[in-house]
Design a protein around this motif. Structure first.
Motif, PDB file in Angstrom:
ATOM      1  N   SER A   1       0.821  -1.208   0.000  1.00  0.00           N
ATOM      2  CA  SER A   1       0.000   0.000   0.000  1.00  0.00           C
ATOM      3  C   SER A   1       0.854   1.256   0.000  1.00  0.00           C
ATOM      4  O   SER A   1       0.486   2.264  -0.594  1.00  0.00           O
ATOM      5  N   SER A   2       2.026   1.211   0.649  1.00  0.00           N
ATOM      6  CA  SER A   2       2.902   2.381   0.665  1.00  0.00           C
ATOM      7  C   SER A   2       3.416   2.690  -0.730  1.00  0.00           C
ATOM      8  O   SER A   2       3.514   3.863  -1.129  1.00  0.00           O
ATOM      9  N   ASN A   3       3.742   1.657  -1.507  1.00  0.00           N
ATOM     10  CA  ASN A   3       4.184   1.876  -2.882  1.00  0.00           C
ATOM     11  C   ASN A   3       3.059   2.437  -3.737  1.00  0.00           C
ATOM     12  O   ASN A   3       3.268   3.310  -4.580  1.00  0.00           O
ATOM     13  N   LEU A   4       1.846   1.930  -3.504  1.00  0.00           N
ATOM     14  CA  LEU A   4       0.702   2.406  -4.253  1.00  0.00           C
ATOM     15  C   LEU A   4       0.422   3.875  -3.946  1.00  0.00           C
ATOM     16  O   LEU A   4       0.147   4.672  -4.849  1.00  0.00           O
ATOM     17  N   GLU A   5       0.535   4.234  -2.695  1.00  0.00           N
ATOM     18  CA  GLU A   5       0.323   5.627  -2.311  1.00  0.00           C
ATOM     19  C   GLU A   5       1.394   6.533  -2.910  1.00  0.00           C
ATOM     20  O   GLU A   5       1.122   7.640  -3.355  1.00  0.00           O
ATOM     21  N   ALA A   6       2.638   6.044  -2.889  1.00  0.00           N
ATOM     22  CA  ALA A   6       3.735   6.822  -3.486  1.00  0.00           C
ATOM     23  C   ALA A   6       3.505   7.006  -4.980  1.00  0.00           C
ATOM     24  O   ALA A   6       3.742   8.083  -5.541  1.00  0.00           O
ATOM     25  N   ALA A   7       3.026   5.949  -5.639  1.00  0.00           N
ATOM     26  CA  ALA A   7       2.743   6.022  -7.072  1.00  0.00           C
ATOM     27  C   ALA A   7       1.621   7.020  -7.345  1.00  0.00           C
ATOM     28  O   ALA A   7       1.678   7.798  -8.305  1.00  0.00           O
ATOM     29  N   ARG A   8       0.603   7.013  -6.488  1.00  0.00           N
ATOM     30  CA  ARG A   8      -0.504   7.962  -6.662  1.00  0.00           C
ATOM     31  C   ARG A   8      -0.044   9.406  -6.496  1.00  0.00           C
ATOM     32  O   ARG A   8      -0.454  10.292  -7.251  1.00  0.00           O
ATOM     33  N   ARG A   9       0.828   9.625  -5.489  1.00  0.00           N
ATOM     34  CA  ARG A   9       1.326  10.982  -5.265  1.00  0.00           C
ATOM     35  C   ARG A   9       2.130  11.480  -6.460  1.00  0.00           C
ATOM     36  O   ARG A   9       1.982  12.622  -6.913  1.00  0.00           O
ATOM     37  N   LEU A  10       3.011  10.607  -6.966  1.00  0.00           N
ATOM     38  CA  LEU A  10       3.836  11.004  -8.107  1.00  0.00           C
ATOM     39  C   LEU A  10       2.972  11.209  -9.353  1.00  0.00           C
ATOM     40  O   LEU A  10       3.158  12.175 -10.105  1.00  0.00           O
TER      41      LEU A  10
ATOM     42  N   LYS B   1      -0.140  12.124  -9.493  1.00  0.00           N
ATOM     43  CA  LYS B   1      -0.885  13.374  -9.339  1.00  0.00           C
ATOM     44  C   LYS B   1      -0.012  14.574  -9.665  1.00  0.00           C
ATOM     45  O   LYS B   1      -0.433  15.515 -10.350  1.00  0.00           O
ATOM     46  N   ARG B   2       1.236  14.538  -9.185  1.00  0.00           N
ATOM     47  CA  ARG B   2       2.165  15.645  -9.445  1.00  0.00           C
ATOM     48  C   ARG B   2       2.513  15.727 -10.928  1.00  0.00           C
ATOM     49  O   ARG B   2       2.636  16.815 -11.497  1.00  0.00           O
ATOM     50  N   LEU B   3       2.666  14.583 -11.565  1.00  0.00           N
ATOM     51  CA  LEU B   3       2.961  14.572 -12.999  1.00  0.00           C
ATOM     52  C   LEU B   3       1.788  15.134 -13.795  1.00  0.00           C
ATOM     53  O   LEU B   3       1.972  15.907 -14.740  1.00  0.00           O
ATOM     54  N   TYR B   4       0.580  14.758 -13.403  1.00  0.00           N
ATOM     55  CA  TYR B   4      -0.604  15.226 -14.135  1.00  0.00           C
ATOM     56  C   TYR B   4      -0.792  16.731 -13.986  1.00  0.00           C
ATOM     57  O   TYR B   4      -1.123  17.430 -14.943  1.00  0.00           O
ATOM     58  N   HIS B   5      -0.577  17.226 -12.770  1.00  0.00           N
ATOM     59  CA  HIS B   5      -0.753  18.651 -12.515  1.00  0.00           C
ATOM     60  C   HIS B   5       0.518  19.462 -12.769  1.00  0.00           C
ATOM     61  O   HIS B   5       0.538  20.667 -12.521  1.00  0.00           O
ATOM     62  N   LEU B   6       1.567  18.774 -13.255  1.00  0.00           N
ATOM     63  CA  LEU B   6       2.850  19.418 -13.545  1.00  0.00           C
ATOM     64  C   LEU B   6       3.362  20.189 -12.323  1.00  0.00           C
ATOM     65  O   LEU B   6       3.805  21.338 -12.416  1.00  0.00           O
ATOM     66  N   ASP B   7       3.288  19.528 -11.183  1.00  0.00           N
ATOM     67  CA  ASP B   7       3.759  20.082  -9.915  1.00  0.00           C
ATOM     68  C   ASP B   7       5.265  19.850  -9.801  1.00  0.00           C
ATOM     69  O   ASP B   7       5.722  18.786  -9.449  1.00  0.00           O
ATOM     70  N   ARG B   8       6.047  20.876 -10.138  1.00  0.00           N
ATOM     71  CA  ARG B   8       7.516  20.820 -10.164  1.00  0.00           C
ATOM     72  C   ARG B   8       8.043  19.861 -11.241  1.00  0.00           C
ATOM     73  O   ARG B   8       9.179  19.405 -11.187  1.00  0.00           O
ATOM     74  N   PHE B   9       7.205  19.561 -12.206  1.00  0.00           N
ATOM     75  CA  PHE B   9       7.609  18.774 -13.366  1.00  0.00           C
ATOM     76  C   PHE B   9       7.255  19.537 -14.634  1.00  0.00           C
ATOM     77  O   PHE B   9       6.298  20.316 -14.653  1.00  0.00           O
ATOM     78  N   LYS B  10       8.010  19.287 -15.686  1.00  0.00           N
ATOM     79  CA  LYS B  10       7.699  19.837 -17.001  1.00  0.00           C
ATOM     80  C   LYS B  10       6.971  18.773 -17.821  1.00  0.00           C
ATOM     81  O   LYS B  10       7.025  17.588 -17.505  1.00  0.00           O
ATOM     82  N   ARG B  11       6.320  19.223 -18.880  1.00  0.00           N
ATOM     83  CA  ARG B  11       5.633  18.266 -19.756  1.00  0.00           C
ATOM     84  C   ARG B  11       6.619  17.237 -20.322  1.00  0.00           C
ATOM     85  O   ARG B  11       6.259  16.086 -20.542  1.00  0.00           O
ATOM     86  N   SER B  12       7.829  17.678 -20.548  1.00  0.00           N
ATOM     87  CA  SER B  12       8.843  16.784 -21.120  1.00  0.00           C
ATOM     88  C   SER B  12       9.367  15.767 -20.114  1.00  0.00           C
ATOM     89  O   SER B  12      10.118  14.860 -20.485  1.00  0.00           O
ATOM     90  N   ASP B  13       8.980  15.894 -18.823  1.00  0.00           N
ATOM     91  CA  ASP B  13       9.436  14.940 -17.812  1.00  0.00           C
ATOM     92  C   ASP B  13       8.503  13.744 -17.679  1.00  0.00           C
ATOM     93  O   ASP B  13       8.899  12.693 -17.168  1.00  0.00           O
ATOM     94  N   VAL B  14       7.260  13.913 -18.104  1.00  0.00           N
ATOM     95  CA  VAL B  14       6.215  12.938 -17.782  1.00  0.00           C
ATOM     96  C   VAL B  14       6.509  11.550 -18.344  1.00  0.00           C
ATOM     97  O   VAL B  14       6.460  10.551 -17.619  1.00  0.00           O
ATOM     98  N   ALA B  15       6.790  11.471 -19.645  1.00  0.00           N
ATOM     99  CA  ALA B  15       6.958  10.163 -20.291  1.00  0.00           C
ATOM    100  C   ALA B  15       8.063   9.342 -19.654  1.00  0.00           C
ATOM    101  O   ALA B  15       7.975   8.111 -19.574  1.00  0.00           O
ATOM    102  N   LYS B  16       9.108  10.001 -19.168  1.00  0.00           N
ATOM    103  CA  LYS B  16      10.236   9.266 -18.567  1.00  0.00           C
ATOM    104  C   LYS B  16       9.793   8.505 -17.326  1.00  0.00           C
ATOM    105  O   LYS B  16      10.305   7.433 -17.036  1.00  0.00           O
ATOM    106  N   HIS B  17       8.843   9.087 -16.575  1.00  0.00           N
ATOM    107  CA  HIS B  17       8.404   8.462 -15.333  1.00  0.00           C
ATOM    108  C   HIS B  17       7.305   7.430 -15.550  1.00  0.00           C
ATOM    109  O   HIS B  17       7.074   6.592 -14.683  1.00  0.00           O
ATOM    110  N   LEU B  18       6.646   7.505 -16.686  1.00  0.00           N
ATOM    111  CA  LEU B  18       5.592   6.535 -16.990  1.00  0.00           C
ATOM    112  C   LEU B  18       6.129   5.314 -17.718  1.00  0.00           C
ATOM    113  O   LEU B  18       5.492   4.263 -17.700  1.00  0.00           O
TER     114      LEU B  18
END
Length: 507
Positions: A40-49, A51-68
């Motif tokens: 569950s801790s990994n799942l929560e961490a994945a959800r947090r990341l 959410k931040r990727l979707y809302h571009l919270d300290r991430f750029k659009r060009s960062d998203v694909a690398k993390h997915l």
């Protein structure tokens, strides 16, 4: 576009991870833990990341694909959570893909991009389980649209595909059945009327403007590598790295013998033209003026450039009108003739081109699963391999073994003599392809076994004063050995004839 190309997505632009790796570490808590246990801790961490990727919270659009698109369980969790922000229910596949691309830039390593598209296909199928029969079918159509987008809107790629050809190329790809023609017509018209584009960061747009490039290249430019061409799918464009190593320069006369897919070049476009050739990185630049490292390439220079990834150079034994002529067959089956100033110079060019191709060509992707009624060549990635020289040799050896086995099996089942038309032509085309690939990989394996470091670092003194750039792909530090290139003994013409003979060999 061919059947096998539909899932051989080769989107070959690279982007650096930069400081955002630290951000992902914050989001995951501690990356040292086992992230594959599904806790569950990994799942929560994945959800947090996610959410931040979707809302571009300290991430750029060009960062998203690398993390997915990373190949680990945590990245899969992140991708699944990220896609939950998209509800494709009741939406057409093309509209869904456009909506998806509005959120981020589809850049990164080839495998990462492919995984992102697989995650998209999975989510679309979850939202619309009754629209297309399977997730594989969705992914097949997704890749087909990407390639159609390049075919219709790409730069300098010849005759545009018709709707009938698009439908024909997808025969049997829907779990062995055909997709509904109405669906395929709708997808074709959608892409024809409006090309696919993904989002680009504002700073990248500004950078594109300042560089005098088209902002609609969709993030296909990085700090070090730009693209030659302006297609939305950069995997068909040539990677242009201004800091790449220069392996050889010299004057060459060029004659275009066959266009893409082996189609014979029209008579008015077959004349000889002299250029100052520069083999730089995996690109052969053909310039009007002598090479000067500090001088920027002109638009005409870039237009004439030829990528040598997965290419094969050989002596043009079937061309007797001029001496010292070499033949270059490219990954997309174009054939170019080059006349060198001497026999020795011709052989040096052959050696250099084949060495670059053998060392730096990335492993091809598996062919698509689908109808075997119509043979089609797989699309070959233009990316630079990430493998070490030993791993590259093993990859080439495995491919040579596979191709050799396939060729034997293919020739064990020749078409019935009573058959005519497309079935026979298809058999001959596949035979042509397999024979050429076998020859190409034999030469690649031979070069890597004997060592290519001396050739690629200017050991033959054919390009004095040229030094290897720090940005060039590195070679293993082995004892330099002069590489020998097997001669291509085939006498076959390199454009595809109307009715090629089965017995003819491939070059």
């Amino acid at each position: 576009m061919h059947n096998a190309e539909l899932q051989n997505m080769v989107l070959d632009s690279a982007a650096a991870m930069g400081s955002n790796e630290l951000q992902e570490k914050d989001a995951t808590g501690a990356l040292g833990h086992d992230l594959s246990n599904g806790s569950s801790s990994n799942l929560e961490a994945a959800r947090r990341l996610a959410k931040r990727l979707y809302h571009l919270d300290r991430f750029k659009r060009s960062d998203v694909a690398k993390h997915l698109g990373k190949n680990n369980e945590f990245s899969k969790l992140v991708a699944e959570e990220y896609l939950k922000f998209f509800d494709f229910t009741g939406m057409t596949l093309d509209y869904s893909l456009r909506s998806f691309f509005k959120a981020f830039s589809l850049i990164g390593e080839t495998q990462e991009r492919e995984r992102v598209l697989i995650h998209f296909s999975s989510r679309y199928y979850q939202c619309n389980p009754n629209t297309i029969s399977s997730q594989d079918g969705v992914h097949c159509l997704t890749c087909a649209m990407m390639l159609l987008n390049t075919d219709l809107h790409g730069h300098n790629i010849g005759k545009k595909m018709t709707c009938q050809e698009f439908i024909a190329n997808l025969q049997g790809m829907n779990d062995g059945k055909d997709f509904p023609k109405g669906l395929l017509k709708a997808l074709y018209n959608s892409i024809k009327n409006e090309k696919l584009e993904w989002a680009v960061d504002e700073e990248e747009k500004k950078k594109s403007h300042s560089d005098g490039t088209d902002e609609k290249d969709n993030g296909s430019q990085t700090k070090a590598v730009s693209r030659i061409g302006n297609s939305n799918n950069p995997f068909l464009d040539i990677p242009h790295d201004p800091n790449a190593a220069v392996y050889k320069t010299g004057f060459l006369a060029r004659k275009i013998h066959a266009d893409m897919d082996g189609k014979k070049t029209p008579r008015g476009k077959r004349g000889w033209k002299t250029f100052y050739a520069v083999l730089k990185g995996t690109v052969l630049y053909l310039q009007k003026d002598e090479y000067k490292p500090e001088k920027a390439l002109s638009e005409e220079d870039l237009k004439n450039a030829v990528s040598v990834h997965h290419a094969l150079a050989s002596k043009a034994t079937d061309y007797e009108k001029k001496p010292n002529v070499l033949k270059l067959k490219t990954a997309d089956w174009r054939v170019l003739l080059f006349q060198a100033q001497s026999q020795e110079e011709m052989q040096t060019w052959i050696n250099k081109i084949n060495c670059v191709a053998a060392v730096f060509s990335a492993p091809p992707f598996p062919a698509a699963i689908g109808s075997q009624k119509k043979f089609s060549r797989p699309l070959l990635p233009a990316t630079t391999t990430k493998l070490s020289q030993d791993e590259q040799l093993k990859s080439h050896e495995a491919k040579l073994k596979q191709i050799s086995t396939e060729l034997v099996e293919h020739r064990s089942y020749p078409p019935d003599k009573k058959l005519k038309g497309k079935e026979v032509d298809d058999y001959k085309l596949k035979d042509h392809y397999l024979e050429f690939e076998k020859n190409r990989y034999e030469i690649y394996v031979g070069l890597l076994k004997e060592g290519v470091k001396e050739l690629l670092s200017g050991g033959e003194n054919d390009a004095p004063g040229l030094k290897k750039s720090h940005s060039s792909p590195s070679l293993n530090q082995e004892s330099p050995v002069s590489a020998k290139v097997k001669r291509n003994v085939s006498e076959r013409k390199d454009y595809r004839p109307e009715t090629p003979s089965i017995k003819q060999k491939v070059t």
